[in-house]
Design an enzyme around this catalytic site. Structure first.
Site: not given
Ligand SMILES: NC(=O)c1ccc[n+]([C@@H]2O[C@H](COP(=O)([O-])OP(=O)(O)OC[C@H]3O[C@@H](n4cnc5c(N)ncnc54)[C@H](OP(=O)(O)O)[C@@H]3O)[C@@H](O)[C@H]2O)c1
Ligand SMILES: NC(=O)c1ccc[n+]([C@@H]2O[C@H](COP(=O)([O-])OP(=O)(O)OC[C@H]3O[C@@H](n4cnc5c(N)ncnc54)[C@H](OP(=O)(O)O)[C@@H]3O)[C@@H](O)[C@H]2O)c1
Lengths: 439, 439
Positions: B13, B211, B309
């Site tokens: 979180f 990635k 982000g």
């Protein structure tokens, strides 16, 4: 045909239809592999107007696949999924409606049909619990439909702005670059096959408007009456305004603008517009399309690619076919992502090839360049340029930077040559290497 | 909580986890609408290290949702889907594996985990027929995973080349623009929150490599051993090479390059590279990401957007959650696209607002500009500029073009004013109007 094979009824075997055939011929095995063996697609029927027409396709098309009767295509028990690529809003409507009623999923590239008569067809789709897929209807190979529908499902979408008619974009570009008037620019586009014999829908803005209506309906969830949409095409654009635009720092593009206002009202319009010449959309040239989407979570995302043409459009049709097939086979639930082969080969880095920038820190004495160049030559590495700027603050410095630009060669070969160079006593540290990428 | 609600276990979180919470709070109803009522998502458990930590989130988070024991999160019968956003490759591995074993679909943004230990996890995913979704793991809000996996499923992929680490891209940009050395540019990125306190994986190239490994595995279907991948970061990049690059017409970007060779070998490497300064990738600035994909059918397609982000990454997590939920609810088969509300409001074109370019064909006599300007002023329309170039071939021409650039106003107001202008006897034809778009 094994038990997992799904039959495709190709309604239309023109530009896009034959592109779908070619793609399935070429990459069918790859598709089956990628779907973990769960999706095997076979064309089991083809609808055309004239079965005798000569057609340039990959491999032979069995003559018995052809029919001129759409009812027999849709009713064919070997057809599980119907692909509508005949165009128009009359026969295409009947055919799609019949497929849905037969509970056969539909894949279509027909934006005119969905924008003009989508309300009826989507209601039928809901009633029959049978999907209509239409990635190919907007922006050719660009996955904008899937992105709006799936990838941005968690976003309130503020705007979608795009260049979504390649023909108009090409014509405006030629008017801008060559100062052409509209009629010769259109003629050029037709000669190159970028504009149809009847280019009306492209140049009057309605092709873009149909696509914008579909995007807006997806983004905002309600059917939009085409009559309420403000559409202007490029037919009235005059070279003088393009020239003035340039003088003022703008470029003229046929833009589709979709925007949600604070009160929930949706702005939707298509017209030639001035956009700042430095904006990324201003550099979308030729028959390319681009769409900028702004969402409350994702921020701005931009998609760029080929907005039409046989293969790019077929790419989207095939993606929809696979999605429809997965759903029919109920494999969506346990798809995830699974590597489909045990191993593959990674190219050793020594075998990779690019051009290079190499900088040496050298002791400046006569013959340095010659010594380095000799080693490179003996290694079979071509030099495309050298660059050894003089430091204006220390023109007689003893230690200088010497740059070589090298032609494409294998990285391993470069490494071996550089090891030799490094051993020269005039070289003071390990050479700095950057690849120069050919993009 | 109605019977169709699915319970989400949020493991983590922090930046992304709380972004997912916020997005579901803000757009949960919209998501349910868009999925035809079939998907209702509710967070039913949250894993953190410190439940007492103050957290800035939309709305209050019920304290009883928190746990510090991942086993209790995964085992919670109210948790149907597990979202892994704790990061790292140890606890995260245990947690994801346990979720798969419990047949709970997993959504993760953890590229390190999947690139380093994906082989085991994807095998388990297959064995348990339970998917792992990971759109958020590559390029934040850009839907590149879905595009490679679904939209380009019919393509043999020739290459994927991209800028997929925003931190490095920002640092290189600052070194380029401001001539900064690496340490101060890194410091700036850290001060702005673009680089973590420990930026190692970003600047040593491994975040981009993780990635790239995922993209290559998707594109080519086999697991890739990270040890075999050639990775260089930006730590060694010196201002001198950036300056030389500029002099030579290049820009330095941290590039991930994935390419299939004719013999089937896959090239995969990450390093700072020179790219031509006019290439579209050269203008990808700041923390943005961009990926160019070339397929045999689609041709080149390019994706651009925020690569990291809180909100952009949450956008991708939520998309995956909806996909997982649909599969659990078996709604994938009859999804298609259905408008979800009966009606909405289209903004009348008269109410749309932009700036404008207006060209008048006027009879050149004293006072023309004043007359037009008066009407515009009385209509409350501001003029931002005028432009009336003299035709060098006919400097004394009687009929001239007069351009007004107008401030933003409603189109209806403009139309009314222009009707008045048109009635002036010095105006010879209908004015030509282009919108100037603020993009
Ligand atoms: N071309 C593109 O780049 C592109 C891109 C995106 C979307 N689309 C859309 O895809 C659709 C097809 O475009 P296209 O360019 O492939 O068209 P096309 O080349 O004109 O091909 C149309 C095909 O449909 C057949 N056909 C047409 N009307 C028919 C009818 N009433 N009964 C039976 N067969 C019929 C034709 O048969 P014959 O071969 O016997 O004449 C032909 O094979 C259109 O909706 C278009 O808007 C096209
Ligand atoms: N940040 C981005 O822009 C971004 C973008 C794409 C992908 N990702 C990926 O998303 C993941 C999460 O990133 P983030 O930036 O959100 O990280 P973060 O801000 O550091 O948050 C991590 C969260 O996980 C909790 N946590 C960590 N280890 C734990 C453990 N062992 N047991 C229980 N809880 C634990 C922390 O609890 P406390 O709050 O109590 O400390 C915190 O809530 C990473 O894999 C990252 O690579 C991030």
């Amino acid at each position: 045909m094994n038990c997992s094979t799904l039959g495709i009824g190709l309604a239309g075997f023109g530009t896009v239809g034959s592109g779908v055939w070619n793609t399935l011929q070429r990459n069918g095995v790859l598709i089956t592999d990628r779907t973990g063996g769960s999706v095997e697609l076979a064309v089991t029927g083809i609808l055309v107007r004239d079965p005798a027409k000569a057609r340039a396709t990959a491999g032979d098309v069995p003559q018995d696949l052809f029919t001129t009767d759409w009812r027999s295509l849709v009713g064919n028990p070997a057809v599980d999924i119907v692909v509508e690529l005949i165009g128009g809003t009359t026969d295409a409507f009947e055919l799609v409606a019949a497929a849905l009623r037969a509970k056969k999923p539909v894949v279509t590239g027909n934006k005119a049909l969905l924008a003009e008569r989508g309300t009826e067809l989507f209601a039928l789709s809901k009633e029959m619990a049978t999907p209509i897929h239409f990635e190919a209807a907007v922006a050719g190979g660009i996955p904008i439909i899937r992105s709006v529908q799936d990838s941005f499902v968690g976003n309130r979408l503020h705007s979608l702005v795009g260049i979504i008619n390649g023909t108009s974009n090409y014509i405006l570009q030629r008017m801008t670059e060559a100062g052409l008037d509209y009629p010769p620019a259109l003629g050029e586009a037709q000669a190159l096959g970028y504009a149809e014999a009847d280019p009306a829908l492209d140049v009057n803005g309605w092709d873009a408007a149909h696509k914008a209506i579909l995007l807006a309906t997806l983004a905002y969830g309600f059917s939009i009456d085409p009559e309420k949409v403000h559409v202007a095409g490029i037919e009235q654009v005059r070279p003088i305004d393009i020239a003035f635009a340039k003088q003022l720092g703008y470029v003229v593009k046929l833009l589709a603008v979709i925007r949600e206002h604070a009160d929930g009202a949706i702005e939707l319009r298509v017209q030639p517009s001035f956009i700042p010449k430095n904006h990324i959309l201003a550099s979308v040239n030729g028959v390319f399309n681009a769409i900028s989407v702004v969402g409350d979570a994702v921020g701005e995302a931009l998609f760029y690619g080929r907005g039409a043409g046989q293969d790019p459009t077929a790419s989207s049709v095939v993606a929809d076919l696979v999605e429809a097939a997965r759903a029919l086979r109920h494999t969506a639930g346990h798809r995830g992502f699974l590597p489909y082969r045990d191993s593959g080969t990674l190219l050793p880095v020594e075998e990779t090839e690019t051009a290079y920038y190499v900088r040496f820190d050298v002791t400046d004495r006569p013959g340095v360049i010659a010594e380095v160049a000799k080693i490179l030559a003996e290694s079979g590495i071509g030099i495309s340029g050298t660059h050894s700027p003089v430091n204006p603050e220390a023109p007689d410095a003893e230690f200088v930077d010497m740059v070589f630009l090298l032609h494409t060669c294998k990285f391993g070969k470069l490494q071996a040559a550089l090891a030799q160079v490094e051993a020269l006593d005039c070289i003071n540290s390990a050479p700095v290497v950057f690849r120069i990428e050919k993009l």
